[in-house]
Design a protein around this motif. Structure first.
Motif, PDB file in Angstrom:
ATOM      1  N   ASP A 266      -4.802   0.300   8.603  1.00 41.30           N
ATOM      2  CA  ASP A 266      -4.358  -0.619   7.548  1.00 41.30           C
ATOM      3  C   ASP A 266      -2.978  -0.250   7.031  1.00 41.30           C
ATOM      4  OD1 ASP A 266      -6.588  -2.229   7.620  1.00 41.30           O
ATOM      5  OD2 ASP A 266      -7.467  -1.492   5.753  1.00 41.30           O
TER       6      ASP A 266
ATOM      7  N   GLY B 152      -3.848  -5.517   6.958  1.00 43.32           N
ATOM      8  CA  GLY B 152      -3.915  -4.251   6.231  1.00 43.32           C
ATOM      9  C   GLY B 152      -3.217  -4.326   4.898  1.00 43.32           C
ATOM     10  N   ARG B 153      -2.626  -3.223   4.500  1.00 44.36           N
ATOM     11  CA  ARG B 153      -2.033  -3.119   3.168  1.00 44.36           C
ATOM     12  C   ARG B 153      -0.964  -4.182   2.906  1.00 44.36           C
ATOM     13  NH1 ARG B 153      -2.825   1.343  -0.043  1.00 44.36           N
ATOM     14  NH2 ARG B 153      -4.103   3.009   0.842  1.00 44.36           N
TER      15      ARG B 153
ATOM     16  N   GLY C   8      -7.410  -5.775   5.265  1.00 43.69           N
ATOM     17  CA  GLY C   8      -7.551  -5.375   6.653  1.00 43.69           C
ATOM     18  C   GLY C   8      -8.993  -4.906   6.807  1.00 43.69           C
TER      19      GLY C   8
END
Length: 283
Positions: A234, A273-274, A279
């Motif tokens: 992520d 993800g981030r 994510g």
């Protein structure tokens, strides 16, 4: 050995802005090139936010003073006078090849280094797009760039020894990083080891063998990893993980490098993800 004082960075995303920041913190004159006015503003804001955090934590004396050494523009010709240009755009071979072809025409000094921050694409594929393959190499930083000390130096078969040594002095003496030498093979050292590990964790989760939390806790608490493989995926970005996996698979044709179907579906859904807020975890 000619010193490197004027640094160009193409791409102002997470990696590009981090590369620009460490160079400006080292006293270099930095030009960052983005593709649009909106991207220029986003990159400038990303740099300002990061430098203010560094100032608040006592890592630097003045965010404003460091920011003054960075110009963010949307004109590639602003890189004409640079001693080194570091490419940090999307992990796409065609996009990078096209960029190196343009940089070869724009950067005027015959001694200038054209470097790629690619995490997986063989450097020779980029070098042959230029008329100066002896001055092309990989200089691969790690995320977050201001924190992590490692840089992979990746000369191709055509890279001059002098180019590699200038890049090594720049990375180690000027930026305070630690350089390791890598062969020009997809994935280099770190990702050739790391990506199959992450893909194995994704397959374990995909099969229902264990939850994401339990997989990550197992590696953090049982193997002393600072972060679990799915949380790390992520952080890297699932699109980047998939791109590196595809590059590794294309080069070696090993099944362990093949991207699992779940990873492909998540990338298609923009669950990256981030950077997109979701994510394997929600952020």
């Amino acid at each position: 050995m000619t010193s490197i004082e004027r640094v160009g960075v193409v791409g102002g995303g997470l990696m590009g802005s981090g590369i620009a920041e460490v160079n400006a913190r080292a006293g270099k004159d930095v030009v960052v090139v983005e593709s649009t006015a909106e991207a220029v503003e986003a990159a400038h804001q990303r740099l300002e936010n990061s430098l203010k955090r560094a100032e608040s934590r006592g890592k630097i004396d003045s965010a404003a003073a460091v920011l003054e050494r960075i110009r963010v523009v949307d004109d590639l010709t602003a890189l004409a006078d640079r001693d080194i240009v570091i490419e940090a755009i999307v992990e796409d071979e065609q996009a990078k090849t096209d960029l190196f072809r343009r940089l070869d025409e724009i950067v005027t000094s015959p001694d200038a280094i054209l470097a790629s921050n690619t995490s997986s694409i063989p450097i020779m594929k980029l070098a042959v797009a230029t008329k100066r393959p002896s001055h092309v190499l990989g200089v691969h930083f790690f995320n977050p760039v201001p924190v992590l000390k490692l840089v992979e130096l990746v000369p191709s078969l055509m890279t001059d020894t002098d180019t590699t040594e200038r890049a090594r002095a720049f990375v180690q003496d000027d930026l305070g990083k630690t350089a390791i030498d890598c062969q020009d093979r997809a994935g280099f050292v770190v990702n050739a080891l790391l990506i199959p590990f992450i893909l194995s964790a994704i397959r374990m989760f995909e099969s229902g063998f264990a939850s994401a939390e339990d997989i990550d806790h197992g590696l953090v608490l049982g193997a002393a990893h600072p972060q679990g493989p799915l949380a790390l995926a992520d952080l890297i970005g699932l699109d980047t993980v998939k791109a590196v996996a595809e590059s590794l698979y294309e080069e070696f044709k090993e099944p362990l490098y093949a991207a699992p179907p779940l990873l492909a579906r998540m990338v298609e859904a923009r669950l990256l993800g981030r950077k997109t807020g979701r994510g394997f975890y929600t952020y």
